[in-house]
Design a protein around this motif. Sequence first.
Motif, short mmCIF file in Angstrom:
data_model
loop_
_atom_site.label_atom_id
_atom_site.label_comp_id
_atom_site.label_asym_id
_atom_site.label_seq_id
_atom_site.Cartn_x
_atom_site.Cartn_y
_atom_site.Cartn_z
N THR A 185 30.35 51.98 48.07
CA THR A 185 32.01 52.70 47.86
C THR A 185 32.24 52.48 46.55
O THR A 185 32.08 51.72 45.74
CB THR A 185 32.94 51.61 48.69
N THR A 186 33.39 53.49 46.19
CA THR A 186 33.98 53.47 44.96
C THR A 186 35.42 52.91 44.97
O THR A 186 35.79 53.47 45.97
CB THR A 186 34.21 55.00 44.39
N TRP A 187 35.47 52.12 44.18
CA TRP A 187 36.93 51.03 44.18
C TRP A 187 37.96 51.46 43.25
O TRP A 187 37.50 51.90 42.29
CB TRP A 187 36.54 49.75 44.09
N PRO A 188 39.12 51.46 43.68
CA PRO A 188 39.64 51.09 45.09
C PRO A 188 39.28 52.13 46.03
O PRO A 188 39.21 53.29 45.63
CB PRO A 188 41.26 50.97 44.69
N SER A 189 39.54 51.58 47.12
CA SER A 189 39.15 52.61 48.54
C SER A 189 39.84 52.22 49.64
O SER A 189 40.19 50.86 49.63
CB SER A 189 37.96 52.58 48.72
N ASN A 190 40.24 52.83 50.49
CA ASN A 190 40.85 52.64 51.81
C ASN A 190 39.54 51.77 52.50
O ASN A 190 38.26 52.36 52.57
CB ASN A 190 41.23 53.83 52.52
N TYR A 191 40.07 50.69 53.30
CA TYR A 191 38.97 50.05 53.93
C TYR A 191 39.46 49.93 55.55
O TYR A 191 40.62 49.56 55.60
CB TYR A 191 38.58 48.60 53.46
N LEU A 192 38.58 50.21 56.47
CA LEU A 192 38.95 49.84 57.91
C LEU A 192 38.42 48.58 58.54
O LEU A 192 37.17 48.27 58.46
CB LEU A 192 38.40 51.09 58.73
N MET A 231 42.18 48.87 49.42
CA MET A 231 41.71 47.36 48.73
C MET A 231 41.05 47.89 47.37
O MET A 231 40.65 48.90 46.86
CB MET A 231 40.50 46.96 49.56
N LYS A 232 41.34 47.03 46.31
CA LYS A 232 41.09 46.96 45.07
C LYS A 232 39.39 47.11 44.79
O LYS A 232 39.02 47.68 43.88
CB LYS A 232 41.55 45.86 44.14
N ASN A 233 38.79 45.89 45.41
CA ASN A 233 37.41 45.80 45.35
C ASN A 233 36.96 44.81 46.55
O ASN A 233 37.60 44.51 47.31
CB ASN A 233 37.16 44.88 44.09
N PRO A 234 35.42 44.59 46.50
CA PRO A 234 34.61 44.07 47.59
C PRO A 234 35.46 42.66 47.74
O PRO A 234 35.49 42.15 48.75
CB PRO A 234 33.26 43.90 47.46
N ASP A 235 35.72 41.91 46.76
CA ASP A 235 36.16 40.69 46.68
C ASP A 235 37.60 40.58 47.68
O ASP A 235 37.67 39.60 48.36
CB ASP A 235 36.43 39.86 45.37
N ASP A 236 38.46 41.56 47.47
CA ASP A 236 39.63 41.78 48.14
C ASP A 236 39.43 41.72 49.58
O ASP A 236 39.85 41.46 50.54
CB ASP A 236 40.53 42.68 47.56
N VAL A 237 38.34 42.58 49.95
CA VAL A 237 38.01 42.97 51.25
C VAL A 237 37.55 41.69 52.01
O VAL A 237 37.96 41.22 53.00
CB VAL A 237 36.90 43.71 51.27
N ILE A 238 36.69 40.93 51.23
CA ILE A 238 36.27 39.72 51.89
C ILE A 238 37.20 38.62 51.88
O ILE A 238 37.33 38.04 52.95
CB ILE A 238 35.02 39.18 50.94
N ALA A 239 38.19 38.45 51.12
CA ALA A 239 39.28 37.39 50.97
C ALA A 239 40.07 37.81 52.32
O ALA A 239 40.63 36.58 52.98
CB ALA A 239 40.13 37.85 49.88
N LYS A 240 40.51 39.06 52.74
CA LYS A 240 41.25 39.24 53.96
C LYS A 240 40.20 38.87 55.08
O LYS A 240 40.90 38.37 55.94
CB LYS A 240 41.61 40.77 54.03
#
Length: 95
Positions: free
Chosen positions: A21-28, A73-82
């Motif tokens: 994924t290219t960040w930032p990106s929409n994440y489901l 989401m800004k990056n993978p770390d933000d995805v994981i934090a949620k």
Amino acid sequence: MENENPEAFYKRLREQLGESTTWPSNYLYKFIVQSDASKVDQIHRIFDNTGAVIESKRSKNGKYTSLSITVNMKNPDDVIAKYKEVGKVKGVISL
């Protein structure tokens, strides 16, 4: 994830998200939780003020509610934090 160390799972997820994924990106995000208003509200509050679009659907017998949450989401770390934050809600299943 049940048979795997959570940190190992999140490390692998971080790597996969970084490569795919290219960040930032929409994440489901997709979650299933018992149809308990307080649990559904807890998940809604986790995504408050993020611009998330939340769709919920009750199961045929009404026992469970599925939540599909699309958020930028800004990056993978933000995805994981949620994921970790939602994981604190008792009984939630992450898909």
